[in-house]
Design a protein around this motif. Structure first.
Motif, short mmCIF file in Angstrom:
data_model
loop_
_atom_site.label_atom_id
_atom_site.label_comp_id
_atom_site.label_asym_id
_atom_site.label_seq_id
_atom_site.Cartn_x
_atom_site.Cartn_y
_atom_site.Cartn_z
N SER A 65 2.35 4.44 -1.14
CA SER A 65 2.12 5.10 -2.42
C SER A 65 2.53 6.57 -2.30
O SER A 65 2.08 7.28 -1.41
CB SER A 65 0.63 5.00 -2.75
OG SER A 65 0.36 5.68 -3.95
N THR A 71 0.35 8.73 0.53
CA THR A 71 -1.07 9.07 0.48
C THR A 71 -2.00 7.99 1.03
O THR A 71 -3.22 8.15 0.99
CB THR A 71 -1.48 9.38 -0.98
OG1 THR A 71 -1.05 8.28 -1.80
CG2 THR A 71 -0.84 10.66 -1.47
N ALA A 72 -1.47 6.88 1.54
CA ALA A 72 -2.35 5.83 2.06
C ALA A 72 -2.08 5.52 3.54
O ALA A 72 -2.53 4.50 4.06
CB ALA A 72 -2.22 4.56 1.22
N HIS A 100 -1.16 15.47 3.63
CA HIS A 100 -1.85 14.31 4.16
C HIS A 100 -2.59 14.71 5.44
O HIS A 100 -2.16 14.38 6.55
CB HIS A 100 -0.82 13.21 4.41
CG HIS A 100 0.26 13.17 3.36
ND1 HIS A 100 0.01 12.74 2.07
CD2 HIS A 100 1.58 13.54 3.37
CE1 HIS A 100 1.14 12.81 1.36
NE2 HIS A 100 2.09 13.31 2.13
N THR A 147 -9.32 5.61 2.41
CA THR A 147 -7.88 5.31 2.27
C THR A 147 -7.06 6.54 1.90
O THR A 147 -5.85 6.56 2.09
CB THR A 147 -7.65 4.20 1.22
OG1 THR A 147 -8.54 4.41 0.13
CG2 THR A 147 -7.92 2.85 1.81
N GLY A 148 -7.71 7.56 1.36
CA GLY A 148 -6.96 8.77 1.01
C GLY A 148 -7.76 10.02 1.34
O GLY A 148 -8.98 10.07 1.11
N ARG A 160 -4.94 4.70 6.12
CA ARG A 160 -5.50 3.35 6.23
C ARG A 160 -4.44 2.31 6.62
O ARG A 160 -4.73 1.41 7.40
CB ARG A 160 -6.14 2.98 4.88
CG ARG A 160 -6.42 1.51 4.64
CD ARG A 160 -7.57 1.01 5.53
NE ARG A 160 -7.82 -0.39 5.28
CZ ARG A 160 -7.19 -1.39 5.90
NH1 ARG A 160 -6.26 -1.14 6.80
NH2 ARG A 160 -7.49 -2.65 5.61
N TYR A 161 -3.22 2.43 6.06
CA TYR A 161 -2.25 1.33 6.19
C TYR A 161 -1.02 1.66 7.05
O TYR A 161 -0.21 0.79 7.32
CB TYR A 161 -1.76 0.90 4.80
CG TYR A 161 -2.87 0.37 3.91
CD1 TYR A 161 -3.35 -0.93 4.05
CD2 TYR A 161 -3.46 1.18 2.94
CE1 TYR A 161 -4.37 -1.41 3.24
CE2 TYR A 161 -4.48 0.71 2.13
CZ TYR A 161 -4.93 -0.58 2.29
OH TYR A 161 -5.94 -1.06 1.49
N GLU A 183 -10.44 9.38 -1.30
CA GLU A 183 -10.52 8.07 -1.95
C GLU A 183 -11.05 7.04 -0.97
O GLU A 183 -10.62 6.97 0.18
CB GLU A 183 -9.15 7.64 -2.49
CG GLU A 183 -9.26 6.45 -3.43
CD GLU A 183 -8.12 6.43 -4.44
OE1 GLU A 183 -8.22 7.09 -5.49
OE2 GLU A 183 -7.13 5.75 -4.18
N PRO A 187 0.76 -1.25 0.00
CA PRO A 187 0.00 0.00 0.00
C PRO A 187 0.79 1.30 0.00
O PRO A 187 0.20 2.36 -0.23
CB PRO A 187 -0.82 -0.10 1.29
CG PRO A 187 0.00 -0.96 2.19
CD PRO A 187 0.75 -1.90 1.32
N THR A 205 -13.21 7.89 -6.16
CA THR A 205 -12.34 9.04 -5.88
C THR A 205 -13.12 10.32 -6.18
O THR A 205 -13.81 10.40 -7.20
CB THR A 205 -11.09 8.98 -6.79
OG1 THR A 205 -10.56 7.66 -6.74
CG2 THR A 205 -10.03 9.95 -6.35
N SER A 211 -11.84 2.79 -0.73
CA SER A 211 -11.56 1.54 -1.43
C SER A 211 -12.05 0.36 -0.60
O SER A 211 -12.27 0.49 0.61
CB SER A 211 -10.06 1.40 -1.73
OG SER A 211 -9.35 1.33 -0.53
#
Ligand code: FAD
Ligand code: MLT
Ligand code: ZN
Length: 472
Positions: A136, A156-157, A384, A253-254, A160-161, A288, A134, A226, A290
């Motif tokens: 990115s 950018t993720a 972010h 996620t974003g 979430r991650y 975003e 993930p 998105t 997902s």
């Protein structure tokens, strides 16, 4: 003429061969300045080992000769960490020939890769087994896993991650004396003492050379939506973030914030980018969602969230992408900012973080103090926001000379960091200290934390040969 003794050059050549040694000034050139051309250095030599054993042998030889090493990956770092000093006595050690994917363990949801693997290649390798890696970020076509780990990259993720620290399970590291630490364990639980890998993650190459890592894989994303959203203020963005989070949970996620100034630079300098609204707005977010399901009702969720926010006045306008190419077009508006800002003269980069709840107050206070002290500077604030991390970058006033503006860089930085400190924030959320924020860290970081960091450095690298002049 190299400043290194002939005996060392011969020994390094015997280990690395012609392919692993660059002495020619023209070929060394690209290793000696960064992506923005903000930092320039000199080196006695560039080493390009192709295996962990070659890295270990080269490090041992340099250590015995008292020669300082500067580890380098894709050279996309934004704080001068991968660039040698100007003495010409340091040696750059590039990991870019270490590009093997050593193992994919689908049952354990892990992948073991060498440090020189480019992030995009890692993402592709994960996709080939129906998984997601993930991390990115805009530089993913050039940056390497080693650099991502050494800077604890975000991107950018993270919302979430998590960042690179959260994505790594094990490391292989060549220590400053040339010994190899094999910590390539793919364990999610291991309470046998200090978590040593975390020392090397975010160390910016000052404690050793990361040669390989075991990284986590995640389920592939099968539906995605998105949106590009206009808002009146950073406070509206923080409110919308909270609303979307409580509605969508981990599907969010974003969540990237951009000021009008940031967008204007992109519209001016990045080919193919267009404004999506007829009206000019002060702030924008890219959202975003997902999911692992093929038919997750993401559009419904997004539209519901946006409609509620529109009623409350937190959202002024919005467009939801309806095709892959539209998704790419929205991300181009966000990812184009770094490049676009380069076209406007020197960019002063500040990757600060504050608690998410303080973002709006931070922006208001920093804007006010900067415009008072340096009238006309162009504030390129974006980033972010879901992580409390803003790129509060500054471009020179229109018509100003580069030299005069650069001379103010330290003073501008201190205004921004003073405001950051007043909100209990960090002077570097993502890019690290490198050369650009090393001295500032002495001022803004807790003295006890600095003392502990120095004692760790002294233990692992008593001769101070690993990336000297960076971070500490
Ligand atoms: P380099 O630049 O080569 O090195 C960075 C540091 O790591 C240096 O201190 C170097 O000495 C050290 N290092 C490199 N490899 C090793 C190794 N194997 N062992 C030990 N030390 C090593 N960063 C973010 O976190 N989030 C973003 O969203 C983001 N966006 C970016 C967008 C653009 C357009 C650009 C140009 C950069 C961006 N970056 C971002 C900054 C940068 O940190 C990342 O691109 C990346 O993590 C650096 O990787 P690299 O391989 O290029 O490292
Ligand atoms: C980004 O998020 O785009 C980069 O980390 C910021 C930058 O280039 O300053
Ligand atoms: Zn960033």
């Amino acid at each position: 003429m190299s400043v290194l003794p002939n005996s060392l050059l011969q020994a390094l050549h015997a280990v690395l061969g012609d392919a692993g040694l660059i002495r020619d000034a023209e070929r060394m050139h690209s290793y000696l300045s960064d992506w923005r051309n903000a930092y320039k250095g000199q080196a006695a030599l560039v080493l390009r080992p192709a295996s962990t054993e070659e890295v270990a042998a080269a490090v041992r030889l340099c250590s015995e000769a008292g020669v300082a090493l500067v580890p380098q990956g894709g050279n996309t770092g934004l704080c001068g960490g991968s660039i040698p000093d100007e003495s010409g006595a340091q040696v750059v050690l590039s990991l870019t020939r270490m590009t093997r994917i050593r193992d994919v363990d689908v049952g354990n949801e892990t992948i073991t890769v060498e440090a020189g693997v480019v992030l995009q290649r890692l993402q592709e390798a994960a996709a080939e087994v129906g998984r997601l890696f993930p991390l990115s970020l805009g530089a993913e076509g050039s940056c390497t896993v080693g650099g991502n780990l050494a800077t604890n990259a975000g991107g950018t993720a993270v919302l979430r991650y998590g960042n690179m620290r959260d994505l790594a399970l094990g490391l292989e590291v060549v220590l400053p004396n040339g010994r190899i630490w094999n910590g390539l364990r793919g364990l999610r639980k291991d309470n046998t003492g200090y978590d040593l890998k975390q020392l090397f993650i975010g160390a910016e190459g000052t404690l050793g050379i990361i040669t390989a890592a075991v990284l986590k894989l995640f389920p592939a994303v099968r539906s995605l939506t998105t949106a590009w959203v206009a808002l009146p203020s950073p406070q509206a963005a923080v409110e919308l973030l909270g609303q979307m989070r409580s509605l969508c949970g981990d599907r969010l996620t974003g969540f990237e914030l951009m000021s009008r100034q940031s967008l204007e630079f992109v519209l001016r300098h990045v080919a193919g980018c267009n404004d999506l609204f007829a009206e000019v707005h002060s702030w924008y977010v890219l959202i975003e969602l997902s999911d692992t399901l093929f038919d997750a009702p993401l559009n419904d969720m997004l539209e519901r969230g946006l409609a509620e926010a529109f009623e409350q006045g937190t959202v002024l306008d919005a467009v939801v992408a309806s095709s892959q190419s539209q998704v790419a077009a929205l991300w181009a508006l966000r990812e184009g900012i770094s490049e676009a800002q380069n076209h406007e003269g020197p960019s002063l980069k500040h990757d600060i973080s504050v608690p998410v709840s303080s973002i709006a107050a931070f922006v208001a206070e920093a804007d006010k103090r900067l415009q008072q002290a340096f009238p006309g500077v162009r504030i390129v604030a974006y980033g972010h926001v879901g992580d409390g991390n803003l790129h509060y970058n500054i471009s020179k006033p229109l018509g100003a000379e580069d030299a005069g503006f650069k001379a103010q860089a330290q003073a501008i930085m201190h205004v921004i960091f003073d405001v950051t400190a007043s909100f209990a924030g960090s002077i570097s959320a993502e890019h690290g200290l490198g050369q650009s924020k090393r001295d500032a860290a002495r001022h803004y970081k807790d003295p006890l934390e600095l003392e502990l960091m120095r004692s760790i450095k002294q233990t692992l690298d008593p001769a101070g040969l690993m990336n000297p002049g960076k971070l500490l």
